[in-house]
Scaffold this active site. Structure first.
Site, PDB file in Angstrom:
ATOM      1  N   CYS A  64       0.875  -1.178   0.000  1.00 49.05           N
ATOM      2  CA  CYS A  64       0.000   0.000   0.000  1.00 49.05           C
ATOM      3  C   CYS A  64       0.912   1.228   0.000  1.00 49.05           C
ATOM      4  O   CYS A  64       2.113   1.106   0.283  1.00 49.05           O
ATOM      5  CB  CYS A  64      -0.889  -0.006   1.231  1.00 49.05           C
ATOM      6  SG  CYS A  64       0.050   0.140   2.748  1.00 49.05           S
ATOM      7  N   HIS A 105       6.150  -6.686   7.393  1.00 50.57           N
ATOM      8  CA  HIS A 105       6.309  -8.127   7.638  1.00 50.57           C
ATOM      9  C   HIS A 105       6.679  -8.825   6.343  1.00 50.57           C
ATOM     10  O   HIS A 105       5.869  -9.555   5.757  1.00 50.57           O
ATOM     11  CB  HIS A 105       5.002  -8.713   8.186  1.00 50.57           C
ATOM     12  CG  HIS A 105       4.655  -8.196   9.539  1.00 50.57           C
ATOM     13  ND1 HIS A 105       5.436  -8.401  10.648  1.00 50.57           N
ATOM     14  CD2 HIS A 105       3.612  -7.453   9.961  1.00 50.57           C
ATOM     15  CE1 HIS A 105       4.888  -7.831  11.690  1.00 50.57           C
ATOM     16  NE2 HIS A 105       3.778  -7.229  11.298  1.00 50.57           N
ATOM     17  N   HIS A 150      -2.153  -5.854  17.697  1.00 47.77           N
ATOM     18  CA  HIS A 150      -1.489  -5.212  16.555  1.00 47.77           C
ATOM     19  C   HIS A 150      -0.910  -3.857  16.973  1.00 47.77           C
ATOM     20  O   HIS A 150      -1.524  -3.126  17.758  1.00 47.77           O
ATOM     21  CB  HIS A 150      -2.500  -5.028  15.416  1.00 47.77           C
ATOM     22  CG  HIS A 150      -1.859  -4.689  14.112  1.00 47.77           C
ATOM     23  ND1 HIS A 150      -1.481  -3.406  13.799  1.00 47.77           N
ATOM     24  CD2 HIS A 150      -1.494  -5.459  13.053  1.00 47.77           C
ATOM     25  CE1 HIS A 150      -0.936  -3.398  12.592  1.00 47.77           C
ATOM     26  NE2 HIS A 150      -0.924  -4.640  12.123  1.00 47.77           N
ATOM     27  N   GLU A 178      -0.713  -1.077  15.470  1.00 51.43           N
ATOM     28  CA  GLU A 178      -1.566   0.092  15.181  1.00 51.43           C
ATOM     29  C   GLU A 178      -2.577   0.307  16.308  1.00 51.43           C
ATOM     30  O   GLU A 178      -2.795   1.443  16.765  1.00 51.43           O
ATOM     31  CB  GLU A 178      -2.296  -0.107  13.842  1.00 51.43           C
ATOM     32  CG  GLU A 178      -3.205   1.068  13.472  1.00 51.43           C
ATOM     33  CD  GLU A 178      -3.958   0.838  12.180  1.00 51.43           C
ATOM     34  OE1 GLU A 178      -3.392   0.232  11.240  1.00 51.43           O
ATOM     35  OE2 GLU A 178      -5.122   1.268  12.095  1.00 51.43           O
ATOM     36  N   CYS A 230      -8.936   1.990   5.566  1.00 51.27           N
ATOM     37  CA  CYS A 230      -8.329   2.830   4.528  1.00 51.27           C
ATOM     38  C   CYS A 230      -8.683   2.328   3.118  1.00 51.27           C
ATOM     39  O   CYS A 230      -9.074   1.165   2.942  1.00 51.27           O
ATOM     40  CB  CYS A 230      -6.820   2.907   4.713  1.00 51.27           C
ATOM     41  SG  CYS A 230      -5.956   1.456   4.135  1.00 51.27           S
ATOM     42  N   SER A 232       1.932 -11.267   8.963  1.00 49.79           N
ATOM     43  CA  SER A 232       1.180 -10.103   8.479  1.00 49.79           C
ATOM     44  C   SER A 232      -0.322 -10.305   8.718  1.00 49.79           C
ATOM     45  O   SER A 232      -0.936 -11.221   8.167  1.00 49.79           O
ATOM     46  CB  SER A 232       1.462  -9.905   6.989  1.00 49.79           C
ATOM     47  OG  SER A 232       0.457  -9.130   6.406  1.00 49.79           O
ATOM     48  N   ASN A 268      -2.875  -8.421   7.845  1.00 49.14           N
ATOM     49  CA  ASN A 268      -3.788  -8.181   6.714  1.00 49.14           C
ATOM     50  C   ASN A 268      -3.683  -9.291   5.675  1.00 49.14           C
ATOM     51  O   ASN A 268      -4.652  -9.601   4.995  1.00 49.14           O
ATOM     52  CB  ASN A 268      -3.614  -6.777   6.135  1.00 49.14           C
ATOM     53  CG  ASN A 268      -2.337  -6.589   5.383  1.00 49.14           C
ATOM     54  OD1 ASN A 268      -2.268  -6.901   4.213  1.00 49.14           O
ATOM     55  ND2 ASN A 268      -1.302  -6.086   6.036  1.00 49.14           N
TER      56      ASN A 268
HETATM   57  S1  SF4 Z   1      -3.547   2.931   6.650  1.00 45.61           S
HETATM   58 FE1  SF4 Z   1      -3.780   1.783   4.735  1.00 45.61          FE
HETATM   59  S2  SF4 Z   1      -2.387   2.844   3.328  1.00 45.61           S
HETATM   60 FE2  SF4 Z   1      -1.775   3.423   5.402  1.00 45.61          FE
HETATM   61  S3  SF4 Z   1      -0.216   1.938   6.019  1.00 45.61           S
HETATM   62 FE3  SF4 Z   1      -2.158   1.157   6.759  1.00 45.61          FE
HETATM   63  S4  SF4 Z   1      -2.846  -0.216   5.130  1.00 45.61           S
HETATM   64 FE4  SF4 Z   1      -1.272   1.095   4.250  1.00 45.61          FE
END
Ligand code: SF4
Length: 310
Positions: free
Chosen positions: A25, A55, A136, A138, A223, A250, A252
């Site tokens: 991405c 990853h 995670h 994030e 996103c 990973s 995702n």
């Molecule tokens: S928010 Fe979307 S574009 Fe940004 S790093 Fe994560 S997956 Fe990638």
């Protein structure tokens, strides 16, 4: 007499379909490019990553070859060093800690993750539900933007939370007394999601809120790259087999694997073109390929080329 066909010995040319949005991405790509650029131009000091940038083994090897190291607890940091914050972002507390080390900090947080953090900060006076993987990076980072966040990793947890709130059951699993929200005063909840959340999870959560008449303001923070990748899976639904490319850690990539596995029996999860030697694609004519956000395009092209010429 029945004829037994040994599919392992059938060889035929493949039709190869690449799912739209497969691979890196823009957030991850920008972080990798920026890090490589810094590594190429850095004269003094070391470069540290505050967590794996991506990853993917090949990208990790490439970064290590350029002298980029992972920041460990025992790492000794000098003023000439550079610390890179990865695309997933970090909490305010972690940022404060890194800044106090005194060296250069390069922030590669994806702007779209930054946007989720801003939404949480702006609504920190409200109870917030964050849908996503609890472990995670994030989510760990985003949880640092408000004291009033409850993470729900799946629909069952979400349903349990809203049931508990509706019953004003403050002893529910996800509602603790140390949170500073007064549940009697706050009637509206906020909902945000991890940037790479399964779109079906969000839709199911919305439906549940409607059914239960639960007052909640929903921010769809999945996103665009994630949506494109998940919707791109639909183009693979008539394939005979699908190859999902991405690191085994990973999240995702795992999500893509699980989603396509619901539609296609023959799904193979590989990390690179070398792993193709471990799977037998001969029984399948139409082969689909998709990849998580941590897989660079050159790996995808290599895999595409290898399968096409078989
Ligand atoms: S928010 Fe979307 S574009 Fe940004 S790093 Fe994560 S997956 Fe990638």
């Amino acid at each position: 007499m029945a004829i037994v066909l040994n599919l392992n010995r059938v060889t035929r040319s493949h039709e190869v379909v690449m799912a739209p949005g497969a691979g890196f991405c823009h957030g991850v790509e920008a972080a990798v490019e920026k890090t490589l650029h810094i590594a190429k131009n850095k004269k003094n000091g070391h470069i540290f990553l505050d967590g794996e940038l991506v990853h993917n083994r090949e990208v990790g090897d490439q970064l290590r070859a350029q002298g980029v190291q992972l920041l460990e607890e025992h790492s000794e940091i000098c003023l000439e060093d550079t610390i890179i914050i990865r695309a997933h972002g970090i909490s305010l507390r972690r940022r404060f800690y890194l800044e106090r080390l005194g060296c250069e900090i390069v922030d590669c947080t994806c702007p779209l993750v930054g946007r989720i953090a801003k939404i949480i900060e702006a609504h920190s006076g409200y109870p917030i539900i964050l849908l996503g993987d609890r472990d995670h990076a994030e989510i760990e980072g985003l949880c640092g933007y408000s004291k009033n966040i409850r993470v729900c990793a799946n629909l069952a947890e979400f349903a349990q939370l809203i049931d508990a709130v509706q019953k004003k059951d403050r002893m529910g699993e996800n509602i603790s007394e140390d949170k500073c929200i007064n549940f009697d005063e706050v009637s509206t909840w906020m909902l945000v999601c991890q940037s790479t959340l399964d779109m079906d999870f969000l839709e199911a959560a919305k439906d549940l809120c409607d059914q239960k008449n639960f007052p909640i303001k929903i921010f769809d923070t999945i996103c665009g790259a994630t949506k494109q990748r998940q919707l791109g899976l639909r183009t693979l639904e008539n394939c005979d087999a699908v190859i999902v490319v991405g690191g085994k850690h990973s999240a995702n990539t795992k999500r893509l694997y699980e989603k396509i596995k619901q539609k296609i029996r023959a799904v193979f999860w590989i990390e690179n073109a070398k792993n193709l030697a471990e799977i037998n694609l001969n029984p399948y004519r139409k082969i689909g390929i998709t990849a998580g956000a941590s897989t660079p395009q050159n790996i995808l092209q290599e895999i595409y080329g290898e399968i096409s010429k078989k």
